[in-house]
Design a protein around this motif. Structure first.
Motif, PDB file in Angstrom:
ATOM      1  N   GLU A  77     -18.701   3.217 -15.275  1.00 37.49           N
ATOM      2  CA  GLU A  77     -19.901   3.999 -14.974  1.00 37.49           C
ATOM      3  C   GLU A  77     -19.853   4.707 -13.619  1.00 37.49           C
ATOM      4  N   PRO A  78     -19.486   3.992 -12.524  1.00 37.06           N
ATOM      5  CA  PRO A  78     -19.527   4.676 -11.222  1.00 37.06           C
ATOM      6  C   PRO A  78     -18.664   5.939 -11.209  1.00 37.06           C
ATOM      7  N   GLU A 109     -20.430   8.694 -13.142  1.00 33.11           N
ATOM      8  CA  GLU A 109     -21.618   9.197 -12.466  1.00 33.11           C
ATOM      9  C   GLU A 109     -21.235  10.114 -11.309  1.00 33.11           C
ATOM     10  N   LEU A 110     -20.188   9.701 -10.589  1.00 28.55           N
ATOM     11  CA  LEU A 110     -19.720  10.471  -9.432  1.00 28.55           C
ATOM     12  C   LEU A 110     -19.212  11.843  -9.857  1.00 28.55           C
TER      13      LEU A 110
END
Lengths: 411, 258
Positions: B117-118, B121-122
């Motif tokens: 996810e990170p 998202e980034l």
């Protein structure tokens, strides 16, 4: 783009910036636009508890709670599979009698002196496998041929009932003597073990929550509100300890309780943390978009029906284990509607794409409480049916109305 | 602009049963250029797009990518070449949030298919920022809560996130109001400024004259010609759409019918 942002945008923004006040404001805004979260479930559980406590004073006791868990375990397990099916916007009506078939399979395979008296765990594994294969076959009709799942699984409902009657025909009942099978629904964990599991759950839950935040921060993303995270961790961990404490006040934590919590956690993980789960939500949200994005929609559909079949089978094994036998009524009665009701009452949308696996657990609890309470008060089955029907209809109506409201607020 | 078109179709044909949807259509687009594809209903605009996107396979003709002949048998082939299509219906999942939609079908995951996810998202933040899409307050809100222009922006951003070379937009402004159309047309211009080859299909000549460098006109499954925006008028395009004379006659070249 007009300068006035829609309320949802402000709501999300508030949720991100604000502390507790911002969160509450955001929740209130969400509520107004039709996102009720788990509020109906909480209200339902409280209302049912109050009503039956007044009517039968044994209802709100540790002993009864300890009994309730194995009673609700079968339906809850099946409902977890239902959640996945509903998420892709399909329905599975075969789960009731499919659970009965699994019960018959497991009973047949363990039967002493039948030439195939397999050990309990192997019989259980084969019965789950059978459920998975049946689910896969039904799912193939839906995925490859485009036959509506309603019809495919309605045919399944009839066919598997026929199979059960045929298999049990001559004797009408098979007793289960295998200890491993009977332990599924009837084994009670030692009190120390219960406490240790509660601690393991707390450490795991808190660890996952904190770990996720650390990962976000390391990636340079805004981390969530630490106070909210703390509240969430404290709530779930408090709940875990409360359940163990109550159960230990009676006989101890039933193994079936551990099983449904484990399945709920596993199902939640698969649905929210894996690519498969993401694709399930995508297929339910917009199957054509998912297909164009390169997602193998057919495969997802078949796999979901296999999950449904496997969970129905496991639920059927829990039923058989609780009775120590299977008879001609296996898989019948209200099992099908109870399982679908549990998933929907818990907050899973019948229209696909919206819902959580934990809905099965909470919906299963509500259904289980009604059934348990009605028996304790001494009402007849007719009351049980009518009550469940009213609650199911209310849940679906709520879902339909809220969905329209959200759509209206959305654009 | 380089001399070799990024994407070029030479004499492509497509029929559905006895209906000849496209015959001998030529089409090209260069890097950093906005090529408009216009025509009346049934002129074959969507068919051209779907052939390029790999949804239909062509019956005749050749496709060149950066001067090299290629065959496109499915959406995956088109994706591998860097051809992305933003369909009119946007193909977004309303129940998923912006990040989830941007990575739909191409989620970042580890060996056991756990989502990263990170990372997603980034990258979503970066892509939206690079396209100056600033109106989306939170990329974690469901797409259902976005406005039409924001949804279009998300769909376009998804198309350019994958190192794409050619972005095809099917009627991007059809369902939008004035302010949101402005927002999307600005986005289209920025795509070309970033060096992408952009194809825009539209009924709205006003929009096309604002963003396109060149205009290809289709009529009844044949191409009428390519017009330079600077050297043509809306009247000329309208007459080409309604009464243009095909540059080629079907059946003259060999192997038109499979």
């Amino acid at each position: 783009m007009s300068t006035a942002a829609p309320p949802e945008v402000q709501q999300v923004a508030a949720e991100e910036q604000g502390g507790l006040g911002g969160f509450l404001r955001a929740r209130f805004e969400a509520l107004r636009s039709g996102d009720v979260g788990s509020l109906p479930v909480i209200i339902g559980i409280v209302a049912i508890t109050v009503f039956f406590t007044v009517k039968a004073n044994i209802f709100f006791t540790a002993v009864n709670f300890d009994n309730l868990i194995p009673q609700m375990a079968g339906v809850t397990t099946i409902a977890i599979g239902v959640v996945f099916v509903l998420l892709i916007g399909e329905i599975d009506l075969s789960i009731g009698f499919l659970s009965g078939v699994a019960g018959v399979v497991v009973a047949e395979l363990q039967m002493p002196g039948s030439g195939h008296d397999l050990p309990g765990l192997i019989a259980i594994a084969l019965a789950i496998l059978a459920g998975m294969v049946i689910g896969g076959i039904q799912g193939s009709f839906v995925a490859f041929l485009g036959v509506p799942s309603f019809v495919v699984t309605l045919a399944g409902l009839l066919a598997w009932q026929g199979v059960i009657i045929k298999a049990l025909g001559t004797q009408g009942v098979i007793g289960i003597q295998d200890k491993q099978i009977n332990d599924v629904a009837n084994y009670v964990l030692a009190k120390n073990v219960g406490w240790i599991l509660a601690i393991v759950f707390v450490v795991g839950f808190a660890g996952a929550a904190v770990g996720g935040q650390i990962k976000r921060r390391r990636a340079g993303l805004r981390a969530g509100n630490p106070i909210l995270m703390l509240i969430r961790v404290v709530f779930w961990c408090g709940l875990a300890f409360a359940v163990v404490a109550v159960c230990n006040h009676s006989r101890g934590v039933p193994f079936a309780g551990l099983l449904i919590v484990f399945l709920t956690v596993l199902g939640t993980y698969v649905a929210t943390r894996t690519t498969f789960g993401r694709h399930v939500y995508a297929v339910g949200g917009n199957a054509e978009a998912a297909r164009r994005a390169g997602i193998n929609v057919k495969l997802i559909r078949i796999l979901v029906f296999m999950i449904s079949g496997a969970m129905a089978a496991l639920g059927g094994i829990i039923f058989a284990s609780r009775l120590n036998s299977v008879d001609l009524t296996a898989g019948g009665g209200t099992i099908l509607l109870d399982a679908i009701s549990a998933a929907v009452i818990g907050g899973t949308s019948l229209f696909g794409g919206r819902g959580f696996v934990k809905a099965a657990l909470f919906g299963g609890l509500i259904i289980g409480m009604i059934s348990n309470g009605v028996d304790l008060v001494g009402y007849s089955d007719s009351t049980k049916y009518i009550t469940t029907a009213v609650i199911l209809l209310s849940a679906v109506t709520l879902d339909t109305v809220l969905r329209r409201r959200q759509a209206a607020a959305g654009r | 602009m380089s001399d070799t078109p990024t994407l070029e179709l030479r004499g492509i044909s497509k029929h559905f049963g006895s209906v000849q949807a496209l015959s001998e259509v030529d089409f090209f687009v260069h890097d950093g250029e906005v090529m408009a594809l216009v025509g009346d209903n049934g002129a074959g605009k969507s068919t051209v797009i779907k052939c390029v996107a790999g949804i239909y396979t062509i019956d005749g003709g050749e496709v060149f990518f950066e001067g090299k002949p290629v065959t496109i048998h499915g959406p995956k082939d088109a994706g591998r070449l860097g051809i992305e299509v933003v369909y009119q219906d946007l193909a977004l999942c309303d129940n998923l949030d912006v990040v989830q939609n941007m990575y739909l079908g191409r989620e970042a995951h580890d060996v056991v298919y756990r989502l990263r996810e990170p990372e997603m998202e980034l990258k979503t933040q970066e892509t939206l920022a690079s396209l100056s899409v600033t109106t989306v307050r939170s990329i974690r809100q469901p797409v259902a809560t976005l406005s039409g222009g924001q949804r279009q922006s998300v769909a376009v951003a998804r198309a350019v996130m994958w190192n794409s070379r050619v972005v095809i937009l099917d009627e991007p402004t059809a369902a939008l109001g004035v302010a949101q159309t402005r927002q999307v047309l600005d986005l289209v211009k920025r795509l070309a400024e970033q060096g992408l080859a952009v194809v825009i299909v539209s009924h709205n000549l006003h929009d096309i004259f604002e963003v396109a460098n060149r205009i290809t006109v289709l009529r009844l499954g044949r191409d009428v010609g390519v017009y330079d925006r600077a050297k043509t008028t809306q009247q000329e395009i309208v007459s080409a759409i309604t009464a243009g004379v095909p540059t080629k006659v079907a059946g003259v070249a060999e192997e038109v019918e499979a």
